[in-house]
Design a protein around this motif. Structure first.
Motif, short mmCIF file in Angstrom:
data_model
loop_
_atom_site.label_atom_id
_atom_site.label_comp_id
_atom_site.label_asym_id
_atom_site.label_seq_id
_atom_site.Cartn_x
_atom_site.Cartn_y
_atom_site.Cartn_z
N GLY A 79 52.95 14.99 30.26
CA GLY A 79 53.09 15.21 28.82
C GLY A 79 54.50 14.90 28.35
N PRO A 80 54.71 14.75 27.04
CA PRO A 80 56.03 14.43 26.48
C PRO A 80 57.11 15.42 26.87
N GLU A 81 56.78 16.71 26.87
CA GLU A 81 57.78 17.72 27.23
C GLU A 81 58.23 17.58 28.68
N GLN A 82 57.25 17.32 29.56
CA GLN A 82 57.60 17.16 30.96
C GLN A 82 58.42 15.89 31.17
N GLU A 83 58.08 14.82 30.45
CA GLU A 83 58.85 13.58 30.56
C GLU A 83 60.30 13.81 30.14
N ALA A 84 60.49 14.55 29.04
CA ALA A 84 61.84 14.83 28.55
C ALA A 84 62.62 15.66 29.56
N ASN A 85 61.95 16.63 30.17
CA ASN A 85 62.62 17.47 31.15
C ASN A 85 63.00 16.68 32.40
N LEU A 86 62.09 15.83 32.86
CA LEU A 86 62.37 15.01 34.03
C LEU A 86 63.52 14.05 33.75
N ASP A 87 63.56 13.51 32.53
CA ASP A 87 64.67 12.61 32.17
C ASP A 87 65.99 13.37 32.11
N ALA A 88 65.93 14.64 31.69
CA ALA A 88 67.16 15.44 31.57
C ALA A 88 67.79 15.69 32.94
N ILE A 89 66.98 16.13 33.91
CA ILE A 89 67.54 16.41 35.24
C ILE A 89 67.89 15.11 35.95
N GLY A 90 67.08 14.05 35.72
CA GLY A 90 67.39 12.76 36.32
C GLY A 90 68.71 12.21 35.79
N GLY A 91 68.92 12.32 34.47
CA GLY A 91 70.16 11.85 33.88
C GLY A 91 71.36 12.66 34.36
N TYR A 92 71.16 13.97 34.52
CA TYR A 92 72.24 14.84 34.98
C TYR A 92 72.70 14.46 36.38
N LEU A 93 71.74 14.30 37.29
CA LEU A 93 72.09 13.92 38.66
C LEU A 93 72.67 12.51 38.71
N GLY A 94 72.14 11.63 37.86
CA GLY A 94 72.62 10.25 37.86
C GLY A 94 74.06 10.13 37.39
N ALA A 101 72.97 11.56 46.08
CA ALA A 101 73.32 11.49 47.51
C ALA A 101 73.47 12.88 48.10
N LEU A 102 74.15 13.77 47.38
CA LEU A 102 74.38 15.12 47.88
C LEU A 102 73.08 15.92 47.91
N ALA A 103 72.27 15.80 46.86
CA ALA A 103 71.00 16.52 46.81
C ALA A 103 70.09 16.08 47.96
N SER A 104 70.02 14.77 48.18
CA SER A 104 69.17 14.25 49.26
C SER A 104 69.69 14.66 50.63
N PHE A 105 71.01 14.60 50.81
CA PHE A 105 71.59 14.94 52.10
C PHE A 105 71.37 16.41 52.45
N LEU A 106 71.63 17.28 51.49
CA LEU A 106 71.48 18.71 51.75
C LEU A 106 70.04 19.07 52.08
N PHE A 107 69.10 18.47 51.36
CA PHE A 107 67.69 18.75 51.62
C PHE A 107 67.27 18.17 52.96
N ALA A 130 72.11 5.56 46.65
CA ALA A 130 72.75 6.79 47.09
C ALA A 130 71.74 7.83 47.54
N LEU A 131 70.63 7.95 46.85
CA LEU A 131 69.66 8.98 47.22
C LEU A 131 69.03 8.67 48.57
N TYR A 132 68.87 7.37 48.89
CA TYR A 132 68.33 6.99 50.20
C TYR A 132 69.37 7.13 51.30
N ALA A 133 70.63 6.79 50.97
CA ALA A 133 71.70 6.92 51.96
C ALA A 133 71.90 8.38 52.35
N GLY A 134 71.90 9.26 51.35
CA GLY A 134 72.05 10.68 51.63
C GLY A 134 70.90 11.22 52.44
N PHE A 135 69.69 10.78 52.10
CA PHE A 135 68.52 11.23 52.84
C PHE A 135 68.56 10.74 54.28
N TRP A 136 68.91 9.47 54.47
CA TRP A 136 68.96 8.90 55.82
C TRP A 136 69.96 9.66 56.70
#
Length: 206
Positions: A79-94, A101-107, A130-136
């Protein structure tokens, strides 16, 4: 399953690699990769733990890339609200220099299943090497540790898959629930005003 691993293990790393890629491209109902790696090592102790961990981390990263891309296709149902929320956290991490990288590495440094992490990344349209490098890097470390202590923590493979199937199902169910919760958090409110709030719990447009 034990017979299958014995056959694949005879092909050494060449046989292990595609199996792990396939398992990590599947979102649910698969055992953790470290258990598979430890099982291979138990079948063939001549395998080098470090090399096995590096092969496992590389295969897991490729498989999770496929899973992320596939999961992104389901964003159209959000839904639109979920899309907006996903964009918000995605933009923040980006915007953070080492956010993904840090989020992926820690997890990835933990033995926790990462399938739902990449489902969430797919829904967020997360991008960047970066997200793949941290995960690897995180998976290489955690796999090496788990393989090294395999004799202590690994139960007989047959017993594991027959008696612990309920555990795998429960873990997958919890993972799905966490993704739904993740998508319903009002990330914009949390990021800007440091307050926790939730959007409508209806995630899919059905």
């Amino acid at each position: 399953m034990a017979d299958l691993i014995e056959v694949v293990a005879e092909l050494s790393y060449l046989g292990i690699f595609p199996v792990l890629v396939a398992l990590n491209a599947v979102p649910i109902l698969v055992p953790p990769t470290w258990i598979i790696l430890s099982s291979f090592y138990a079948v063939d102790p001549t395998l080098d733990p470090l090399a096995l961990a590096l092969v496992g981390a590389t295969a897991a990263t490729i498989g999770r890339l496929v899973l992320k891309q596939t999961s992104g296709l389901f964003r159209r149902f959000a839904g639109p609200e979920q899309e907006a929320n996903l964009d918000a956290i995605g933009g923040y991490l980006g915007k953070k220099r080492y956010g993904y990288a840090l989020a992926s590495f820690l997890f990835a440094s933990t033995p926790l299943p990462s399938n739902m992490l990449f489902v969430a990344y797919g829904l967020m349209k997360a991008r960047g090497a970066a997200l793949y490098a941290g995960f690897w890097a995180g998976r290489a470390i955690s796999y090496y540790v788990m393989i090294s202590v395999a004799e202590v923590v690994l139960l007989p493979l047959l017993d594991l898959f027959e008696d612990r199937l309920v555990g795998i199902l429960v873990a997958d169910g919890m993972g799905v629930a966490l993704v739904v919760l993740f998508a319903c958090i009002n990330w914009k409110l949390l990021i800007t005003k440091k307050r926790i709030g939730f959007t409508r719990p209806k995630l899919w447009r059905l």
